[in-house]
Design a protein around this motif. Sequence first.
Motif, short mmCIF file in Angstrom:
data_model
loop_
_atom_site.label_atom_id
_atom_site.label_comp_id
_atom_site.label_asym_id
_atom_site.label_seq_id
_atom_site.Cartn_x
_atom_site.Cartn_y
_atom_site.Cartn_z
N ARG A 235 0.84 -1.19 0.00
CA ARG A 235 0.00 0.00 0.00
C ARG A 235 0.88 1.24 0.00
NH1 ARG A 235 -4.54 2.68 0.56
NH2 ARG A 235 -4.63 4.50 1.92
N ASP A 236 0.52 2.19 -0.87
CA ASP A 236 1.22 3.46 -0.99
C ASP A 236 0.19 4.57 -1.08
OD1 ASP A 236 3.45 5.07 -1.15
OD2 ASP A 236 3.73 4.80 -3.30
N SER A 237 0.45 5.70 -0.43
CA SER A 237 -0.55 6.77 -0.40
C SER A 237 0.12 8.11 -0.19
CB SER A 237 -1.56 6.52 0.74
OG SER A 237 -2.41 7.63 0.91
N LEU A 238 -0.48 9.17 -0.74
CA LEU A 238 0.01 10.52 -0.48
C LEU A 238 -0.27 10.95 0.96
CD1 LEU A 238 -1.01 12.40 -3.77
CD2 LEU A 238 1.24 11.49 -3.13
N LEU B 49 5.59 15.33 -8.00
CA LEU B 49 4.38 14.62 -8.40
C LEU B 49 4.18 14.68 -9.92
CD1 LEU B 49 3.77 14.48 -5.39
CD2 LEU B 49 1.43 15.14 -5.89
N GLY B 50 3.84 13.52 -10.48
CA GLY B 50 3.53 13.45 -11.91
C GLY B 50 4.72 13.46 -12.82
N SER B 51 5.94 13.29 -12.28
CA SER B 51 7.14 13.41 -13.12
C SER B 51 7.65 12.06 -13.63
CB SER B 51 8.26 14.12 -12.34
OG SER B 51 8.65 13.35 -11.21
N ASN B 52 6.87 10.99 -13.43
CA ASN B 52 7.32 9.67 -13.89
C ASN B 52 7.46 9.64 -15.41
OD1 ASN B 52 4.39 9.91 -13.16
ND2 ASN B 52 4.20 8.05 -14.41
N ILE C 134 0.13 -3.19 -12.15
CA ILE C 134 1.38 -2.72 -12.77
C ILE C 134 2.25 -2.35 -11.59
CG2 ILE C 134 2.45 -1.04 -14.31
CD1 ILE C 134 -0.32 -0.78 -15.69
N ASN C 135 3.20 -3.21 -11.24
CA ASN C 135 3.80 -3.19 -9.90
C ASN C 135 4.76 -2.05 -9.62
OD1 ASN C 135 6.07 -4.09 -11.28
ND2 ASN C 135 5.85 -6.21 -10.61
N THR C 136 5.08 -1.23 -10.63
CA THR C 136 5.98 -0.11 -10.38
C THR C 136 5.23 1.22 -10.21
OG1 THR C 136 6.30 0.06 -12.78
CG2 THR C 136 7.99 -1.11 -11.51
N ILE C 137 3.92 1.24 -10.35
CA ILE C 137 3.15 2.48 -10.14
C ILE C 137 3.15 2.81 -8.65
CG2 ILE C 137 0.85 3.53 -10.23
CD1 ILE C 137 0.32 1.99 -12.78
N ARG C 138 3.46 4.08 -8.33
CA ARG C 138 3.49 4.54 -6.95
C ARG C 138 2.53 5.71 -6.76
NH1 ARG C 138 8.23 3.73 -3.84
NH2 ARG C 138 6.95 4.76 -2.26
N ALA C 139 2.18 6.00 -5.53
CA ALA C 139 1.39 7.18 -5.23
C ALA C 139 2.17 8.41 -5.67
CB ALA C 139 1.10 7.26 -3.73
N GLY C 140 1.47 9.34 -6.33
CA GLY C 140 2.11 10.54 -6.87
C GLY C 140 2.43 10.43 -8.34
N ASP C 141 2.36 9.22 -8.90
CA ASP C 141 2.62 9.05 -10.34
C ASP C 141 1.43 9.52 -11.18
OD1 ASP C 141 5.07 7.95 -9.82
OD2 ASP C 141 4.53 5.89 -10.35
N THR C 142 1.72 9.88 -12.42
CA THR C 142 0.69 10.17 -13.42
C THR C 142 0.31 8.87 -14.13
OG1 THR C 142 1.45 12.42 -13.83
CG2 THR C 142 0.18 11.39 -15.56
N VAL C 143 -0.99 8.69 -14.34
CA VAL C 143 -1.49 7.60 -15.18
C VAL C 143 -2.51 8.18 -16.14
CG1 VAL C 143 -1.10 5.76 -13.49
CG2 VAL C 143 -3.28 6.99 -13.50
N VAL D 273 -2.08 9.46 -9.06
CA VAL D 273 -2.42 8.38 -8.13
C VAL D 273 -2.37 8.93 -6.70
CG1 VAL D 273 -1.79 6.10 -7.26
CG2 VAL D 273 -1.48 6.64 -9.69
N ILE D 274 -3.53 8.95 -6.03
CA ILE D 274 -3.62 9.40 -4.65
C ILE D 274 -3.24 8.26 -3.71
CG2 ILE D 274 -5.20 10.22 -2.85
CD1 ILE D 274 -6.78 11.62 -5.12
N SER D 275 -3.76 7.08 -3.99
CA SER D 275 -3.39 5.90 -3.19
C SER D 275 -3.49 4.67 -4.08
CB SER D 275 -4.31 5.75 -1.96
OG SER D 275 -5.63 5.45 -2.36
N ILE D 276 -2.73 3.66 -3.69
CA ILE D 276 -2.74 2.40 -4.43
C ILE D 276 -2.54 1.25 -3.46
CG2 ILE D 276 -0.27 2.70 -4.98
CD1 ILE D 276 -0.84 1.09 -7.58
N SER D 277 -3.40 0.25 -3.57
CA SER D 277 -3.25 -0.99 -2.82
C SER D 277 -3.15 -2.12 -3.83
CB SER D 277 -4.45 -1.23 -1.90
OG SER D 277 -4.56 -0.21 -0.93
#
Length: 325
Positions: free
Chosen positions: A23-26, A180-183, A277-286, A295-299
């Motif tokens: 779990r990852d979250s802002l 944020l969003g710089s991926n 997609i296992n490399t997506i983190r909170a703060g990334d753009t999709v 991405v605000i949060s991801i579980s």
Amino acid sequence: MSYKVILQDKYDLSPLVESINLRDSLEQIAYQGTVNLVVTPDMPPIEPGMAIRISGIPYGKKDYVPLLHPAVVWEVSTSNNGVKRMTLTLYDRTVYLDKSEDEYLFPAKQTATQRFKKYAADWELKIAVLPDTEKKLGRSVYRTQSIYASMFADLRETAKAGGKLYHPRMISSGLELYELGSNKDVYILEALTDTTQSRTLEGAATMVKVLATAASETGKEVPSKVLAIEKKDIEKYGQLQAIIQDDEVKSGAAARQLAKSKLRGIQETISLNAPDINTIRAGDTVMLGSMKLIVISISREMGNPGSMSLELGTYDDVKRRFYLE
């Protein structure tokens, strides 16, 4: 399962793993993991404080990369209902910034970058990526609170001054201050299930006043000085007024900028489930269709292919919700 769980850099627990959730979250600094294991007689003893890492093969790639590293075992619990099992709760090492308290007094005209160097040095955290946040901050007095609370106060002040949005992350090479969003790899979300879209006027502001803190004159209460007023969409949504009292705003232009940044109409969030997609983190753009979202949060429940649950918002909504409140 195309994942590896390595304890203390020498014990491969992967054959014992029944499930891995991350779990990852802002709303939190540390990336969190839960690993469920079957306990065997030859299994090494596992205690809180031990180093651990989770690696996996990224979407579309062939080689393992660290996903949760460097991490620490934070909690160990065991159960036995015929088969002995163990559940490990893990965090990346930024957890020490969240769980530790200190007091800081910073002079004016420092940047968040300069202060982060101080935090990292005090907690002996190696710095991986530390961009120049550019905006000079006011004098700050942080009484007893978590290190992360002080860090995030610096990042919020940076955003309020018109700077970019940043979130601290632990990556394998050390502490990163992530914009944020710089991926570079922006994934397009497909094969979605259980998509929910929420739109609300809760928290909306169509009129914003920025006030200086009122100073009493000869013991009499006087009205606060109005530094700026900004309006938008009153005819559309009605008059919903927010007040900002901020002694750090030094000019009318800065007050107007702050007021404009606080104006908000309908807040929209999107929740969905999709293959992981296992490399997506909170703060990334999709990308969701033609919409670029943060991405605000991801579980995620890791597996092959695994699944992930995402909460998404626009950049402006994320800015208002987390950095301008």
